[in-house]
Design a protein around this motif. Structure first.
Motif, PDB file in Angstrom:
ATOM      1  N   THR A 170       1.288   5.416  13.894  1.00  0.00           N
ATOM      2  CA  THR A 170       0.355   4.332  14.240  1.00  0.00           C
ATOM      3  C   THR A 170      -0.681   4.156  13.135  1.00  0.00           C
ATOM      4  N   SER A 171      -1.113   5.270  12.538  1.00  0.00           N
ATOM      5  CA  SER A 171      -2.039   5.176  11.406  1.00  0.00           C
ATOM      6  C   SER A 171      -1.386   4.480  10.228  1.00  0.00           C
ATOM      7  N   ALA A 172      -0.108   4.773  10.006  1.00  0.00           N
ATOM      8  CA  ALA A 172       0.608   4.135   8.898  1.00  0.00           C
ATOM      9  C   ALA A 172       0.610   2.621   9.058  1.00  0.00           C
ATOM     10  N   PHE A 173       0.836   2.146  10.278  1.00  0.00           N
ATOM     11  CA  PHE A 173       0.806   0.713  10.520  1.00  0.00           C
ATOM     12  C   PHE A 173      -0.599   0.146  10.304  1.00  0.00           C
ATOM     13  N   LEU A 174      -1.607   0.873  10.772  1.00  0.00           N
ATOM     14  CA  LEU A 174      -2.980   0.399  10.620  1.00  0.00           C
ATOM     15  C   LEU A 174      -3.406   0.415   9.154  1.00  0.00           C
ATOM     16  N   TRP A 175      -2.992   1.437   8.411  1.00  0.00           N
ATOM     17  CA  TRP A 175      -3.324   1.465   6.980  1.00  0.00           C
ATOM     18  C   TRP A 175      -2.683   0.286   6.260  1.00  0.00           C
ATOM     19  N   GLY A 176      -1.524  -0.157   6.752  1.00  0.00           N
ATOM     20  CA  GLY A 176      -0.891  -1.316   6.150  1.00  0.00           C
ATOM     21  C   GLY A 176      -1.566  -2.619   6.519  1.00  0.00           C
ATOM     22  N   SER A 177      -1.977  -2.722   7.776  1.00  0.00           N
ATOM     23  CA  SER A 177      -2.536  -3.996   8.262  1.00  0.00           C
ATOM     24  C   SER A 177      -4.030  -4.142   7.999  1.00  0.00           C
ATOM     25  N   TYR A 178      -4.730  -3.031   7.813  1.00  0.00           N
ATOM     26  CA  TYR A 178      -6.190  -3.107   7.718  1.00  0.00           C
ATOM     27  C   TYR A 178      -6.694  -4.003   6.587  1.00  0.00           C
ATOM     28  N   PRO A 179      -6.140  -3.900   5.381  1.00  0.00           N
ATOM     29  CA  PRO A 179      -6.627  -4.804   4.321  1.00  0.00           C
ATOM     30  C   PRO A 179      -6.448  -6.282   4.663  1.00  0.00           C
ATOM     31  N   MET A 180      -5.421  -6.599   5.490  1.00  0.00           N
ATOM     32  CA  MET A 180      -5.201  -7.994   5.875  1.00  0.00           C
ATOM     33  C   MET A 180      -6.346  -8.523   6.730  1.00  0.00           C
ATOM     34  N   THR A 181      -6.985  -7.659   7.501  1.00  0.00           N
ATOM     35  CA  THR A 181      -8.107  -8.098   8.341  1.00  0.00           C
ATOM     36  C   THR A 181      -9.342  -8.427   7.509  1.00  0.00           C
ATOM     37  N   GLN A 182      -9.340  -7.997   6.244  1.00  0.00           N
ATOM     38  CA  GLN A 182     -10.490  -8.231   5.369  1.00  0.00           C
ATOM     39  C   GLN A 182     -10.258  -9.380   4.389  1.00  0.00           C
ATOM     40  N   ILE A 183      -9.086  -9.983   4.432  1.00  0.00           N
ATOM     41  CA  ILE A 183      -8.665 -10.876   3.354  1.00  0.00           C
ATOM     42  C   ILE A 183      -9.470 -12.172   3.290  1.00  0.00           C
ATOM     43  N   TYR A 184     -10.028 -12.606   4.409  1.00  0.00           N
ATOM     44  CA  TYR A 184     -10.780 -13.862   4.436  1.00  0.00           C
ATOM     45  C   TYR A 184     -12.289 -13.632   4.291  1.00  0.00           C
ATOM     46  N   GLN A 185     -12.698 -12.366   4.144  1.00  0.00           N
ATOM     47  CA  GLN A 185     -14.126 -12.031   4.106  1.00  0.00           C
ATOM     48  C   GLN A 185     -14.595 -11.581   2.721  1.00  0.00           C
ATOM     49  N   HIS A 186     -13.840 -11.891   1.685  1.00  0.00           N
ATOM     50  CA  HIS A 186     -14.177 -11.389   0.357  1.00  0.00           C
ATOM     51  C   HIS A 186     -15.578 -11.811  -0.084  1.00  0.00           C
ATOM     52  N   ASP A 187     -15.925 -13.071   0.115  1.00  0.00           N
ATOM     53  CA  ASP A 187     -17.223 -13.568  -0.352  1.00  0.00           C
ATOM     54  C   ASP A 187     -18.373 -12.879   0.376  1.00  0.00           C
TER      55      ASP A 187
END
Length: 295
Positions: A170-187
């Motif tokens: 489950t951590s492996a999946f979250l480590w993969g998906s977590y950066p995607m949750t930040q992708i629209y918040q760069h600015d």
């Protein structure tokens, strides 16, 4: 009244749906289940501890742009901070009704979630450390915590490879998906000095990272199901996850043409479809393993 509504919005209780697969997976491998512990553990995590974490992070982040399930987050107040602490306290108190071990795990989870956003520590500003801690505590630690609560087991009994391995997946999946949750918040993250992993990777790099991480996590799940369960379960996992993969690939193609598609709407879409697929699969997994559906 308006402040109370704003606090309720920042609790983001529906967001707990995205973390529900971890709980259902832990339930699926639990040998000592009871209706009272199933319900109490579920309520503690999804209606108290996760919302407390959301509220605490919202208070210190003070986001002006979109965040999980809130396209236009309302202003935060000191009441939001106190509400998060009250929810944490109630959650720990209820966890103690199951066991001291479960209550301590809930307490540790709360501390980790606070360290992520508190300005004195703020793990969020460290790309690798923040990523590791978030994936660990929302994945294997939560899996183990839920398993202890559902079964009322001691730490020693629960600390088995048959529990830790699926938790790590489950951590492996979250480590993969977590950066995607930040992708629209760069600015907005950059303005606060939060150098997230997604900023470090870049938009297209985030997609490639997630694609590789999902592939490795899927291989791990296939190994687990083939060795600890059945070939039928391994095939079912791939089938249930197919819509998520299709959505991701379509989105990646659009982003390759125009980076404007790396936005809040598409990110939430991926979160929703992924949660729906994972929840559906783990419910199926639980019904098959427990044989409840045959009763």
């Amino acid at each position: 009244m308006k402040k109370a509504i704003h606090i309720l919005q920042h609790l983001r209780i529906p967001f707990s749906f995205f973390l529900l697969p971890v709980y259902i997976f832990a339930l699926g491998i639990s040998p000592n289940i009871g209706a009272d512990r199933i319900i109490l553990t579920f309520v503690i995590l999804h209606f108290l501890i996760y919302p407390a974490s959301n509220a605490y992070n919202s208070y210190f982040d003070k986001d002006k742009g979109s965040i999980g399930l809130l396209k236009n987050p309302p202003p935060v107040t000191k009441g939001l901070y106190y509400t998060s602490l009250i929810f944490d306290f109630i959650g720990i108190a209820f966890a103690w009704l199951i066991s001291m071990e479960f209550a301590l795990l809930v307490f540790i989870y709360g501390l980790a979630s606070k360290a992520y956003s508190h300005p004195g520590i703020r793990l969020k500003k460290y790309p690798l450390l923040g990523w590791v801690v978030a994936g660990f505590f929302q994945g294997v630690f939560t899996f183990y915590m839920a398993y202890v609560g559902i079964n009322d087991f001691s730490w020693e009994i629960a600390l088995k490879w048959k529990v830790i391995l699926p938790g790590l997946l489950t951590s492996a999946f979250l480590w993969g998906s977590y950066p995607m949750t930040q992708i629209y918040q760069h600015d907005e993250d950059s303005e606060r000095g939060d150098h997230t992993l997604s900023i470090w990777l870049g938009i297209k790099g985030t997609f490639l990272f997630t694609l590789i991480a999902f592939l490795l996590a899927t291989l791990g799940f296939e190994y687990y199901f083939l060795n600890f369960h059945t070939e039928k379960m391994a095939i079912a996992f791939l089938a249930f996850m197919a819509p998520t993969v299709l959505y991701f690939l379509i989105w990646f193609g659009l982003v390759n043409r125009n980076l404007k598609f790396a936005n809040f709407a598409w990110t939430m879409g991926l979160n929703v479809i992924s949660a729906l697929c994972l929840n559906a699969f783990f419910i199926y997994f639980f019904l098959e393993i427990s044989h409840i559906g045959q009763l």
